[in-house]
Write an enzyme that holds these catalytic residues in place. Structure first.
Site, PDB file in Angstrom:
ATOM      1  N   LYS A 224     -18.611  93.772  90.065  1.00  0.00           N
ATOM      2  CA  LYS A 224     -19.386  94.747  90.162  1.00  0.00           C
ATOM      3  C   LYS A 224     -18.703  95.774  88.798  1.00  0.00           C
ATOM      4  CE  LYS A 224     -20.867  98.667  92.962  1.00  0.00           C
ATOM      5  NZ  LYS A 224     -20.747  99.403  94.579  1.00  0.00           N
TER       6      LYS A 224
ATOM      7  N   LYS B  80     -23.085  92.766  88.824  1.00  0.00           N
ATOM      8  CA  LYS B  80     -23.807  94.033  88.745  1.00  0.00           C
ATOM      9  C   LYS B  80     -23.145  94.863  87.723  1.00  0.00           C
ATOM     10  CE  LYS B  80     -25.000  98.072  91.970  1.00  0.00           C
ATOM     11  NZ  LYS B  80     -24.987  98.644  93.354  1.00  0.00           N
TER      12      LYS B  80
HETATM   13 ZN    ZN Z   1     -19.724 102.506  97.146  1.00  0.00          ZN
END
Ligand code: ZN
Length: 324
Positions: free
Chosen positions: A194, A247
Site C-alpha cells: 500500500k 494499492k
Molecule cells: Zn487507515
C-alpha cells in the site's frame, strides 16, 4: 520466428479463442461506505455514482451485488463518534458490525470483506494510535486495537478481514487475535503493498478519513520503492496472510506483477478512488468511452497477474461483462 502474427487476430472468433485472460464478475470486489446516523444514501461528490449508505441500505446493496455476480463487498465504516483510540471501530454494535449483519441476514451467500484500520475512527485521521510526546504513529500500541477490530468483524459475520493500517506485524496480530477467539476460518486480505498515494484523494472525502496533520508516508510505501514493497509482501505471507493486495492499481501494475511472481497466494489489486474519479470525469465530458476504458483497465489488472480486483466500477462492469 512466426512472421504472420495477424493470422490469429483475423476474426472475432479467433481473437476470442486466443484471448489470454478473462475478467469475470466473480473477480470483482465492490467497496461500500456505510455511515452511522443517516437514513438515506448520501452521494459522494468526488466519486459520481457512489454513495455513503445507511445500515438500512446494506441488505439491498448486498442483494444487488450478488445478483450481478460480484465476488464480494468490501466495507468501510463512518462512525458517528471518534476518539483517540478509535474505540467505535471494535464495538459489537459499531456501524460496520451492524452493516455486516444486515448484509448477511438478507444475503448470506454474499462474501463480506471488511477494512481494518483506525483512520476513519480517530479525530486525527491517522491509521494508528498517536504518541502523546511527539504525535508519531505508535506501531505496537496499535496492533491490539486492530486485532480487536478484526475479531469484532468476524463475530458479526465477516468472511475476510483486511488490515490496512500498514503497521508492522499487523497481519500476525490479526491472525493471532482471530485464532485465539475461535475465528480460525476467517481469512485475511493483507494490504501488503500500500503506497502513500495521491490517487486516494476522493476516498478521504468519501470516508472522512483525511489526516488532520502530516501525511501517511511514515507507514505507507514510498511510490518509488518496489523492493521495499516486495519485502512487505513476503513478510505478510509469513505472518499468515491468505491474499496479498497491491494499492493503488493502474499506476502500480509492475507491483501487481511483482506480487504475482513473489508469492503463490492470490493477489488482489485495488483500482482506487482517484482512478475511478478520473474515468468518470473524462467520461462525463465525452472524452473517453467509460465502458471500454473500464473493461480494458480490468483486463490489464488480470494480465498483470491480479486474481481479484477491488473496484468502484464493480456493479457496472459486472453488468457489462454479462452482456458481452
Ligand atoms: Zn487507515
Amino acid at each position: 520466428m512466426p512472421d504472420r502474427l495477424r493470422r490469429l487476430r483475423r476474426t472475432a472468433n479467433l481473437r476470442e479463442m486466443f484471448r489470454e485472460v478473462l475478467v469475470r464478475p466473480r473477480d470483482l470486489i465492490y467497496p461500500v461506505f456505510v455511515r452511522e446516523g443517516i437514513s438515506s444514501p448520501e452521494p459522494i461528490e468526488s466519486m459520481p455514482g457512489q454513495f455513503r449508505l445507511p445500515v438500512s441500505g446494506m441488505a439491498k446493496a448486498a442483494r444487488e451485488a450478488h445478483e450481478l455476480g460480484v465476488g464480494a463487498l468490501l466495507l468501510f465504516g463512518l462512525p458517528a463518534r471518534k476518539d483517540d483510540r478509535g474505540s467505535a471501530a471494535f464495538e459489537g454494535d459499531g456501524v460496520v458490525q451492524q452493516a455486516i449483519k444486515a448484509a448477511k441476514d438478507k444475503c448470506p451467500e454474499m462474501t463480506v470483506i471488511t477494512d481494518v484500520c483506525l483512520c476513519a475512527y480517530t479525530p486525527h485521521g491517522h491509521c494508528g494510535v498517536l504518541s502523546t510526546k511527539d504525535g508519531s504513529v505508535l506501531n505496537d500500541e496499535t496492533l491490539p486495537l486492530l486485532a480487536d477490530m478484526a475479531v469484532s468483524h468476524a463475530e458479526a459475520g465477516a468472511d475476510i478481514v483486511g488490515p490496512s493500517s500498514m503497521m508492522d506485524r499487523q497481519v500476525l496480530a490479526v491472525r493471532d487475535g482471530l485464532d485465539a477467539s475461535g475465528y480460525g476460518d476467517t481469512a485475511i486480505i493483507a494490504y501488503s503493498a500500500k503506497f502513500a498515494s495521491a490517487f486516494y484523494g476522493p476516498f478521504r472525502d468519501a470516508a472522512d478519513s483525511a489526516p488532520s496533520h502530516g501525511d501517511r508516508s511514515s507507514y505507507q510505501h514510498d511510490p518509488a520503492n518496489a523492493r521495499h514493497a516486495r519485502q512487505e509482501l513476503i513478510a505478510d505471507e509469513e505472518e499468515g496472510a491468505d491474499i496479498l493486495m497491491v494499492k493503488p492499481g493502474l499506476a502500480y501494475l509492475d507491483i501487481v506483477r511483482l506480487a504475482r511472481e513473489t508469492s503463490d497466494l492470490p493477489v488482489a489489486a485495488y483500482n482506487v478512488s482517484g482512478e475511478y474519479s478520473m474515468v468518470k470525469a473524462a467520461a462525463e465530458r465525452g472524452w473517453l468511452d467509460e465502458r471500454k476504458i473500464v473493461l480494458e483497465s480490468l483486463t490489464a489488472f488480470k494480465r498483470a497477474g491480479a486474481n481479484l480486483i477491488i473496484t468502484y466500477h464493480a456493479p457496472d462492469a459486472a453488468r457489462w461483462l454479462s452482456e458481452v
